[in-house]
Structure formats: C-alpha cells, structure tokens
Design an enzyme around this catalytic site. Structure first.
Site, mmCIF file in Angstrom:
data_model
loop_
_atom_site.group_PDB
_atom_site.id
_atom_site.type_symbol
_atom_site.label_atom_id
_atom_site.label_comp_id
_atom_site.label_asym_id
_atom_site.label_seq_id
_atom_site.Cartn_x
_atom_site.Cartn_y
_atom_site.Cartn_z
ATOM 1 N N CYS A 120 36.626 32.483 28.835
ATOM 2 C CA CYS A 120 35.654 31.822 29.695
ATOM 3 C C CYS A 120 34.405 31.564 28.857
ATOM 4 C CB CYS A 120 35.295 32.713 30.873
ATOM 5 S SG CYS A 120 34.283 31.855 32.096
ATOM 6 N N CYS A 122 31.287 31.642 30.140
ATOM 7 C CA CYS A 122 30.040 32.147 30.737
ATOM 8 C C CYS A 122 29.363 33.250 29.926
ATOM 9 C CB CYS A 122 30.258 32.581 32.183
ATOM 10 S SG CYS A 122 31.261 34.044 32.389
ATOM 11 N N CYS A 130 30.390 28.750 33.503
ATOM 12 C CA CYS A 130 31.699 28.926 32.879
ATOM 13 C C CYS A 130 32.175 27.675 32.153
ATOM 14 C CB CYS A 130 32.726 29.343 33.930
ATOM 15 S SG CYS A 130 32.248 30.864 34.778
ATOM 16 N N LYS A 196 40.540 32.976 42.043
ATOM 17 C CA LYS A 196 39.311 33.700 41.774
ATOM 18 C C LYS A 196 38.236 33.183 42.712
ATOM 19 C CE LYS A 196 35.950 34.626 38.165
ATOM 20 N NZ LYS A 196 35.655 34.484 36.736
ATOM 21 N N ARG A 206 28.233 40.912 35.557
ATOM 22 C CA ARG A 206 27.307 39.914 34.997
ATOM 23 C C ARG A 206 26.148 40.582 34.293
ATOM 24 N NH1 ARG A 206 27.734 35.395 39.816
ATOM 25 N NH2 ARG A 206 29.960 35.032 39.502
ATOM 26 N N ARG A 218 28.317 29.778 41.230
ATOM 27 C CA ARG A 218 29.604 29.278 40.774
ATOM 28 C C ARG A 218 30.432 28.628 41.892
ATOM 29 N NH1 ARG A 218 28.824 31.590 35.959
ATOM 30 N NH2 ARG A 218 28.934 33.843 35.608
ATOM 31 N N GLU A 234 46.307 26.947 44.643
ATOM 32 C CA GLU A 234 45.814 27.233 43.288
ATOM 33 C C GLU A 234 46.913 27.898 42.457
ATOM 34 O OE1 GLU A 234 43.105 26.771 41.537
ATOM 35 O OE2 GLU A 234 41.563 26.148 42.948
ATOM 36 N N LYS A 249 41.579 37.850 42.328
ATOM 37 C CA LYS A 249 40.308 38.515 42.038
ATOM 38 C C LYS A 249 39.252 38.090 43.033
ATOM 39 C CE LYS A 249 37.041 38.330 38.304
ATOM 40 N NZ LYS A 249 36.682 37.568 37.150
ATOM 41 N N SER A 275 34.110 44.788 39.097
ATOM 42 C CA SER A 275 32.975 45.669 38.824
ATOM 43 C C SER A 275 32.247 46.133 40.090
ATOM 44 C CB SER A 275 32.000 44.971 37.881
ATOM 45 O OG SER A 275 31.538 43.753 38.446
ATOM 46 N N TYR A 314 38.549 49.288 35.885
ATOM 47 C CA TYR A 314 37.731 50.094 34.976
ATOM 48 C C TYR A 314 38.153 51.562 35.018
ATOM 49 C CZ TYR A 314 35.241 45.745 34.963
ATOM 50 O OH TYR A 314 34.953 44.407 34.834
HETATM 51 C C1 PBG Z 1 34.177 35.499 33.602
HETATM 52 C C2 PBG Z 1 34.557 36.689 34.391
HETATM 53 C C3 PBG Z 1 33.844 37.371 35.389
HETATM 54 C C4 PBG Z 1 34.596 38.502 35.712
HETATM 55 C C5 PBG Z 1 35.741 38.455 34.942
HETATM 56 N N1 PBG Z 1 35.708 37.318 34.153
HETATM 57 C C6 PBG Z 1 32.521 37.118 35.981
HETATM 58 C C7 PBG Z 1 32.267 35.927 36.814
HETATM 59 O O1 PBG Z 1 33.134 35.137 37.176
HETATM 60 O O2 PBG Z 1 31.071 35.756 37.100
HETATM 61 C C8 PBG Z 1 34.204 39.553 36.688
HETATM 62 C C9 PBG Z 1 34.854 40.877 36.478
HETATM 63 C C10 PBG Z 1 34.220 42.001 37.223
HETATM 64 O O3 PBG Z 1 33.324 41.808 38.073
HETATM 65 O O4 PBG Z 1 34.623 43.136 36.962
HETATM 66 N N2 PBG Z 1 34.118 34.310 34.265
#
Ligand code: PBG
Length: 326
Positions: A120, A122, A130, A196, A206, A218, A234, A249, A275, A314
C-alpha cells in the site's frame, strides 16, 4: 411411543468430552504475525499506540522471525515505515527500503517462514493516502496501479513469498498479477485485502505507521460499513482478477461479512484482527474489566468459527508461545 426430547446434556461434559466434540480448532498454524519495520539496525522501539508491539529494524525483525517460526506461527505480515515520504510514495518500490531489507534478512534467517508483504502507498506518501493524488486532492486510482505494481515486484525481488495489496484501488489485483507474471514471478501468490472497510478500528495502526491521511478520509476507496452484499462483489472481482487468498478486515465487527465471503468463494479466506480491536482488549484488560486470556482466545475462535482459515493478529506470537490457542 414417548416423544423424544433432545437434551444438550452439557451438565456432565468433562473438558475431554468438550474437546472431542468441539466444532472449531485454533492453533499457531492459523495465525499470522504483523511486524512494523523501521530503518536502521538494532532498533526495537515500543509502539505506544500498540502496547506490547515494537518498531523493529530489519535485523531485529529477522531475530524475532526466528522466535515466530519456532512458536509454530507460519507467516509474518510486514509493514514498512520509510526514512522519508513523498507525494508518490517512492520508497515503496526501493530496493533499500526497510521492508525489502527485512524480507532479505528474514528469508536468510528462517527460509521456511512465509513472508507476506503488505502492499500500500499510505505508509510511503506524505499525504497519507493509499494512492497518488490529482491536483484537486482526489485519489487517482489508475495512476496508482503502476506504482503498486513496481512496489510488488520490488518486494518479490527481495524474496517475499506473498504480496498483500491493502490499498483498495479498483483493478489492482489484475494489475499486480500481470506485473508479476511479466517479470517472471508467475508463482508468487497474491493475498488480496478484498474486503476492507473504512473503519475507526485502524486508529492505533495509523499512529504506528504514521499513515493517517493529512486531509480527508479513505471513504472514496475503502468500503462503507453499511454494506454486506458489496463485500461478496469485491471478493468475486478479486477472484476473477487472479487473487490466491482473500482477507476480510476488520475482524470481530465484521463476522457476518467474513461468513458470507467464506461461503461465496473456495479460496482461502483470512480475517484481520486489527489494531483497534487489539487496543480495546488491552485497554479493558489493563483496567481489570475482562479476563485478557479468555477474551483474546474467544475473539480468535469467533473469527475461526465464522470461517477464517487464518487470522492476522498482533497476538499471534504471544498466543502461540504461551500455548493458549488450543
Ligand atoms: C494500509 C493498512 C492499514 C491497515 C493494514 N494495512 C491502515 C489503513 O487502511 O488505514 C490497518 C491494520 C490495523 O489497524 O491493524 N492501508
């Protein structure tokens, strides 16, 4: 004849009997450990937003990779924080970028470990989006595709086993497949973050990756959390474009979506326990409001029960090391 009434008979079930009839299993083999790679060497810096996780330089990532493999976790998912960011996210495709260096080090130290590179822009763009931006600040989908393709080829050249596009640009799986095939990497797999959602649960990530958008959000490329059928569309698109595995996700708030995607395709489907989910569990546990071990185990089982073949979390290493998966 007397009516036959079913009784669950849980009252007399012992632990062994419960294990015998358990419908869902969870073991280290189902887990993927995300790692955040930063420039330098000898760096192991706690990430404040993700208590217990660390920013690692490539050498330390390779060191930890040995422990991850030894614990029975088959894969890592790498995110990179570059030494500098620019409008085009140039570092994403650089041979000397932290992720590429970490891939080489990890494959050197533990060749058997599956190295998945998140793909990605970003983390690499100074504006935090992104994809690349047009003059009016909107994301230019099609101009982003060749940049993602270059980054993917660079990750694979470094030794990545799997590339995992998480950008949500339209058509990127097809573009990546074509680029990998043309450069001789027909056998490299694509794990698509097919489904996603635009989510508040990425907050701590982030902060960890320094990737929050400077302006806007986003919602023009990530999915609307009010939609579920769209997830199936998708997923099907990415299958048609050549994805080898799919990811849904976030995890827990989207179990219905996970289950439906699982039923709609025969590809392996993973869940990303993101996260914010981690942060919520840690926050509640640190205040003594929930039993941490049980809450985490229950969360991971919930994603397995909904159909996840694997879970990026994690907690992967810790859960595998402490034997709490079973
Ligand atoms: C990159 C990406 C993100 C996450 C995984 N790949 C952040 C986003 O889309 O802003 C998030 C993973 C997490 O929150 O643990 N685009």
């Amino acid at each position: 004849m007397a009516e036959i009434i079913y009784r669950p008979r849980r009252n007399r079930r012992t632990r062994a009997m419960r294990d015998l009839v358990a419908e869902t299993g969870l073991s280290p083999q189902h887990l993927v450990q995300p790692l955040f790679v930063v420039p330098g060497s000898g760096v192991e810096r706690p990430i404040e937003a993700l208590a217990g996780q660390r920013h690692l330089s490539p050498d330390r990532a390779a060191h930890l990779a040995k422990a991850i493999h030894a614990a029975g976790v088959p894969a890592v998912l790498l995110f990179g924080i570059p030494p500098e960011k620019d409008a085009m996210g140039t570092y994403a495709a650089r041979e000397d970028a932290p992720v590429q260096e970490a891939v080489r080090r990890i494959k050197d130290a533990v060749p058997e470990l599956v190295v998945i590179c998140d793909l990605c822009l970003c983390e690499y763009t100074d504006h935090g989006h992104c994809g690349v931006l047009r003059g009016d600040g909107s994301v230019d989908n099609d101009a982003t595709l060749p940049l993602l393709a270059q980054a993917a080829v660079s990750q694979v050249e470094a030794g990545a086993d799997v590339v995992a596009p998480s950008d949500m640009m339209d058509g990127r799986v097809g573009a990546l497949r074509a680029a990998l095939d043309q450069t001789g990497y027909q056998e490299t797999a694509i794990l698509s973050y097919a489904v996603k959602y635009r989510s508040a649960f990425y907050g701590p990530f982030r902060e960890a990756a320094g990737s929050a958008p400077r302006e806007g959000d986003r919602s023009t490329y990530q999915m609307d959390f009010r939609n579920r059928r769209e997830a199936v569309r998708e997923a099907q698109l990415d299958v048609a474009e050549g994805a080898d595995m799919l990811l849904v996700k976030p995890g827990l708030p989207y179990l219905d979506v996970l289950q439906q995607v699982r039923e709609a395709t025969h590809l392996p489907v993973g869940a990303y326990h993101v996260s914010g989910e981690y942060a919520m569990l840690e926050a509640a546990a640190s205040r003594g409001l929930i039993d941490r071990d049980m809450a985490v185990t229950e969360s991971l089982y919930a994603m397995r029960r909904a159909g996840a073949d694997f879970i990026a979390t994690y907690y992967a290493l810790e859960w595998a090391q402490r034997g709490l998966c079973r």
